[in-house]
Each structure stands twice: as C-alpha cells, then as structure tokens.
Design a protein around this motif. Sequence first.
Motif, short mmCIF file in Angstrom:
data_model
loop_
_atom_site.label_atom_id
_atom_site.label_comp_id
_atom_site.label_asym_id
_atom_site.label_seq_id
_atom_site.Cartn_x
_atom_site.Cartn_y
_atom_site.Cartn_z
N MET A 112 0.83 -1.21 0.00
CA MET A 112 0.00 0.00 0.00
C MET A 112 0.87 1.26 0.00
O MET A 112 0.55 2.26 -0.66
CB MET A 112 -0.93 -0.02 1.21
CG MET A 112 -1.96 -1.15 1.17
SD MET A 112 -2.88 -1.31 2.72
CE MET A 112 -3.69 0.28 2.79
N HIS A 113 1.99 1.18 0.76
CA HIS A 113 2.88 2.34 0.79
C HIS A 113 3.49 2.60 -0.59
O HIS A 113 3.58 3.74 -1.04
CB HIS A 113 3.98 2.09 1.81
CG HIS A 113 5.04 3.18 1.81
ND1 HIS A 113 4.76 4.50 2.11
CD2 HIS A 113 6.38 3.13 1.52
CE1 HIS A 113 5.88 5.21 2.01
NE2 HIS A 113 6.86 4.41 1.65
N ARG A 114 3.89 1.53 -1.27
CA ARG A 114 4.46 1.71 -2.61
C ARG A 114 3.44 2.29 -3.58
O ARG A 114 3.75 3.13 -4.41
CB ARG A 114 4.97 0.36 -3.13
CG ARG A 114 6.26 -0.09 -2.43
CD ARG A 114 6.62 -1.50 -2.82
NE ARG A 114 7.87 -1.92 -2.20
CZ ARG A 114 8.29 -3.19 -2.16
NH1 ARG A 114 7.54 -4.15 -2.70
NH2 ARG A 114 9.44 -3.49 -1.60
N GLU A 115 2.18 1.81 -3.47
CA GLU A 115 1.14 2.34 -4.34
C GLU A 115 0.90 3.82 -4.05
O GLU A 115 0.73 4.64 -4.97
CB GLU A 115 -0.16 1.56 -4.16
CG GLU A 115 -0.10 0.15 -4.72
CD GLU A 115 -1.39 -0.61 -4.50
OE1 GLU A 115 -2.31 -0.06 -3.82
OE2 GLU A 115 -1.52 -1.74 -5.01
N ALA A 116 0.89 4.18 -2.75
CA ALA A 116 0.68 5.59 -2.38
C ALA A 116 1.83 6.45 -2.90
O ALA A 116 1.63 7.56 -3.40
CB ALA A 116 0.54 5.72 -0.87
N GLU A 134 0.53 9.06 1.33
CA GLU A 134 1.84 8.42 1.43
C GLU A 134 2.39 8.52 2.86
O GLU A 134 2.95 7.56 3.40
CB GLU A 134 2.81 9.06 0.44
CG GLU A 134 4.20 8.41 0.47
CD GLU A 134 5.18 9.14 -0.42
OE1 GLU A 134 4.84 10.23 -0.90
OE2 GLU A 134 6.29 8.62 -0.62
N ARG A 135 2.23 9.68 3.48
CA ARG A 135 2.73 9.86 4.85
C ARG A 135 2.02 8.91 5.81
O ARG A 135 2.67 8.26 6.65
CB ARG A 135 2.51 11.32 5.29
CG ARG A 135 3.10 11.63 6.68
CD ARG A 135 2.80 13.05 7.08
NE ARG A 135 1.37 13.29 7.22
CZ ARG A 135 0.64 12.90 8.26
NH1 ARG A 135 1.21 12.25 9.27
NH2 ARG A 135 -0.66 13.16 8.32
N ALA A 155 -3.12 15.62 -1.50
CA ALA A 155 -3.86 14.46 -1.01
C ALA A 155 -3.01 13.19 -1.09
O ALA A 155 -2.97 12.39 -0.15
CB ALA A 155 -5.15 14.29 -1.82
N SER A 156 -2.33 13.00 -2.24
CA SER A 156 -1.52 11.79 -2.37
C SER A 156 -0.31 11.82 -1.45
O SER A 156 0.14 10.78 -0.95
CB SER A 156 -1.08 11.61 -3.83
OG SER A 156 -0.38 12.75 -4.30
N SER A 157 0.25 13.01 -1.18
CA SER A 157 1.37 13.12 -0.24
C SER A 157 0.91 12.75 1.18
O SER A 157 1.62 12.07 1.94
CB SER A 157 1.94 14.54 -0.24
OG SER A 157 2.47 14.88 -1.51
N GLN A 158 -0.30 13.22 1.55
CA GLN A 158 -0.85 12.87 2.85
C GLN A 158 -1.07 11.36 2.96
O GLN A 158 -0.76 10.74 3.99
CB GLN A 158 -2.19 13.62 3.05
CG GLN A 158 -2.95 13.24 4.31
CD GLN A 158 -2.26 13.73 5.59
OE1 GLN A 158 -1.22 14.37 5.52
NE2 GLN A 158 -2.82 13.43 6.74
#
Length: 657
Positions: A334-338, A423-424, A418-421
């Motif tokens: 999930m982290h890689r996808e984010a 990913e965090r 949004a995508s950075s959030q």
Amino acid sequence: MADEMALETRIAARAKVSVDDVQTVFESQGIPLGVPPARPRPLRIHRLRVAGERTGALEPGEFDTTFRFGEGLTALVASNLRGKSSVLELVTWCLRGTPREKSGAIHWLREVDLDATVAGQAMAFRLNLESEEITSAIALSGPDQQTLQTRRSPDPTHGVLPLFRAASSESYAQQVQALMMQWLDLHPLVSAKEGAAAVSHGWPAYYGALYMPGARSPSLLGDVAMSGLPGRLLQVFLDLPAAAVLTKVKTHAALMSTARQRRQTTAKAAQAERSEQRRQTEDDLAAALARLEQLTQGAGGSDQESLADLAAATVQFATVVADSQQAWDELMRMHREARAQRQRDEKLLNDVRESAIARRLFHGLEPTTCPRCDQSFAAERRQLELQEHSCAVCARSVQGDNEAPEDVLAEAEDRVKASSQAERLSREALGQAERELDRLSRDLRTAQDRLRRADAAARVPEYAQVREEVLRLEGALSVLPELPPSSDDPAEELAIKVLRAGAKTLEDDHAKEADRLFADLNTEISDLGRKFGFAGLESVRIDRAAHLRVMSDGGHERSFSDQVPGERLRLRIAVIVALLRVGAAHQVSTHPGLLLIDSPKAEEIQDVDIHLLLEELNAVAEANQLQVLVTTADFDLAHDVLPSDSIIEAAEGKPLW
C-alpha cells in the motif's frame, strides 16, 4: 399469435421441455419468439440539394444546386472528377449516416438536403456542415414531398414534425441508422466467431446491398463478406421466417455453450491440480508423523512433556510472526502504491504547469489499454501526446485548453497534497507494523533459544523441526480441501437446450421456405444475367449463405468470386432485381428497391456490353419498381440509352454541382 404459439410448441417438443420454459428462455435472452412477416420497405429518393462555396481554379464561388430523381434509371453524367460520385456519397451520407468515402469536394459544402420516402413516409434530411463535419442536422416527417421540399425546420401547422436532431457527425450517424432500422422493419444481424463476443451489424451492413461495392469485392450481396453477412442479407430480403431471430438464437447458443465448456475445462484442471497437491501433502505428512513418533519414543517422559510444550509455544510464536510479516507486506504494498500515486500526481502537476495540452486532457480518462482490443498503449504514444499534441488513445490532434489554467493547476496541486498525505499515513502505518514485527521476531528468537536449551540431547533440534513440519503440513491440508465436481447451472443448461432446439426448428422453417423461393430465384438470376450481357451464362445456383455457383460456357462451373469484374457486376445487379421479382411473386417484403452504381463502365465492360446492360437495367427498373442511380463519364452512352428527363449532366469539363 397462433403462429408464435405453434413455434413455441415445436421448440418445446424438440427440446423436451415445457412451453413456459421456452418462453422464459427467449425472454431472458431478449429474443422474440418468431417475427411476423416484414412490412414493405420501399426506399426512394426524390430531391438532393447542395449549397456552399467552391474554391480553386474551376468556377469558384457560391453554388446552390438541386437534383431531382424519378423512378427507374437515372444517369449522372459528367467528366471525370467533376462530382458524379460525390452525389452518390452525399445521398449515402444522408441515408446511411456516414459516406462510404469522403471526396475532396465535400469541404465546399455548407448545406445538404435530401428528400426521400421511407416505407411510405415522406421524410427530409437536413445537414449543416463545416469543415466536412456536421454541425447540426435534423430529420423531418411530413404529409407529402411537396410540403417538405421547401422546409429545413419543423412546421407543425403544416404537419412537418422532427424525427430527431443531431449536433455532430457521430450523433447523426447513430440516429439516422436507428431511424432506418425502425422504418424499414429491420433487425440487427448478430454474429459470433469461435465463441468470441457477439458482434451486431446494423443499417450500414444493410446499406451495402443498396450501394454496389467495387466489382473486385468478393461479396455477392452487401460490401462485407465476413461473418456470413451476405447470406443473412439474402435471408432478410427474401423474408425467410425470422431470419434475424435465427441469427441471434444461433449466436446466443454458441456463446453460452462456449462459455460453459471453458468453465468446465477450467474447473477440471483446477480439480486435478488440487488433488495432486493434497496427495503430495498427505504423503509428506505421513512421513513427518512417522519420524515424529520415532523421536517421541526415544525421549524421557517428563523431559519429553516439557519439550513438547516448548515446541508448541515456538510454533505458535512462528505463526504469529508469519501473520505479522504478511500484514507488513500488505502495508508495504500500500505504501508503494501511495508513493507511486504521489509521483504520478507530481508529474501531472509539472505537466499541466508546462503544457496546455496536458491541461486540456487533465480531466480526461487515462486508459492504459485500448477499450476494444485490450492491447496496451505504447510509451511512444504517450510521449507524442506531449510532443506533437496528438491524443494517445485516438491519435487525433488536441488543441490547447479553454479553461483557466489556474483552476487546473489548483486541482493538480490539491491532488499532490492528497496523495502526499496518503503516502505519509501509509509510511507511518508501515513503521508501526515494522516495530511490531521486530518485537514479535525477538520473542520468537527467545522461544527458539529456550527450546534449544531445554534438552541437550542431539534429537531436540530435529524433534522441533519435525514437529514444526507436521504442524505446517496439517495447516496446509486444512486450506486445501477437495474441490467439488463442476456442477452445471440448471438455468444455463435449459437455455442452451432450448436455444439449440429453437435454432434447429427455425432452420427447418428456413429450409422449407428456401426450397419454395430459391428455385425461382435461380431462374430469375440466370435470365437477368443473360439480358445484362453475360452471354455464356447457362444457369446459377444460390444457397442461403449467398454462395453463388455459376454454370457457363458449356457447363463449366465456377464460384462468384472466380468471375471477372464485369460479370460480377452483372450478377450483383441480377440478384437485386431477382429479389424484387421473387418477392413480388411470393408477396414477401424484400430489398428496398434503391440501387446506386458508380461508373459501371470502369469495371472492364466493353462499350457494346455497357449499352446492353444499361438498356436492360432501364427496362427492368421500370418494370420492377426499382430506382437506380448510375454514374458515367460517357455522354453518348447516356443519351443512347435514356431519355433526356432521366439524365442529369454537366457540360463536358464542367462540375456537376
């Protein structure tokens, strides 16, 4: 209703099911149980008006030209490249929805009007054009042609009403095709090849039997030779019982049967694979249990009990660690996808900052494969989208955006936030899972150390290993149950049985009716072929698939595709006229009776032959309610064969419109 019930009863008897079952299956597949005889479907054109501005060296300036067409044969006569074929293409655009091919002169046009009678209803088609595309169009119905010919918009006070409106070429094509299918009482021709998805052919396929294809085409009827369309057109135009319904029934039965066979094959393969997996696991487990029994018998009683407890605890810890590892793996995915999504959003933000084309396509779809064939788009097409401003999907040129770039930039920046959030948050969850995995791994190592220290005997490590292997194999067996045999869906079985029985029943009806009609059809085609100048023709034999065998020159038999181009043209025309004659004799609805032929003299027909062909075609057209438009660059030919009121001509070297 009596005929429909008779068909239902015959299908039910053949399939050995109830009439209710037959009705349920046909309703669920959306197929009518039989179709009443088709309504008459005559199609006539009366007036074509073209208006616009001609550019170039040949008579530039505004033009507004009207052509009127009567019954029988009409010749369009002009020098080569002076608009003869364009008239046929404009008629085709109005009636078919799209021209067969656009001529270079179409870009001069602003307005195209066509008046026609469709199955007895006076209709008008009004097209407004710009840059060879429809900007607006309307189809009108009216009480008569005289009322319609002076109007380009609805006039309810005089009974002129809209049938549809269109604002683009695509919309017009869709709506006029649906209109013609409805008014000419036609049904889609459905086909499937080798169990693939069904393909539906509509009005353009039927129109191919009105506009003669090039003589070198292998198709006897229509301009599409694949999917058995010539035969289906022949069956429809002879009004063989429920021709379109038979096609749908056969196609649905084939698709369902293929899908069932594939499912059964897949299930059998899965069963065989699962059985082999279980057999191997059971053999491995039996060997592990036997070895564990040996180790147990060789150990001291109290020590062995403590050893067993520690081994069980170690295995339990190992299971927990494995579960934790699996959870960590999922969070890492999930982290890689984010992270990938954030990178894509950042790239998109950069693109919309630098490229108007990217802003224009910002809200568009981002397919990775073609929606028709499922093939992936090459990277080069994505690169060309930015470098040469061509859409990666359709390869058409894309112009810059019209909306304020600030709005697009703001939305792109919001996406990055949004995508950075996301990913965090995924990184934090991953860190927490990693810490938990480390803790559990330490606990497992501690348990393993205790187990190793529990007994100094040399058998302890092996005992733990074998015990762990036993537990692993028992767990593997628990998640590998025997797969049940592939069970057939009773509803699907019933549907296939009923559809197959329906296809056979309708085939029988077709064969009976074909025996009655095809003997007359063969005679008519032979007689007409000889009249049209096929001097050596002795006889023909046509079947329901529209395969034509030709006997000529002393009994030599050849197929239609083996004939020279001139003979193919004669035979195609003979088939259309024969359909009209046989239909009239047997009181069935057939071909619409409109025929467009472009430059027949170009199809390797000698001067004497073309005179004979047109003379006979003119006589046959008048006698059989056939309207024919033919183009030629031979001025003498037209005047030798036709009266002046059947000729539309331009002065030699001048444009026809």
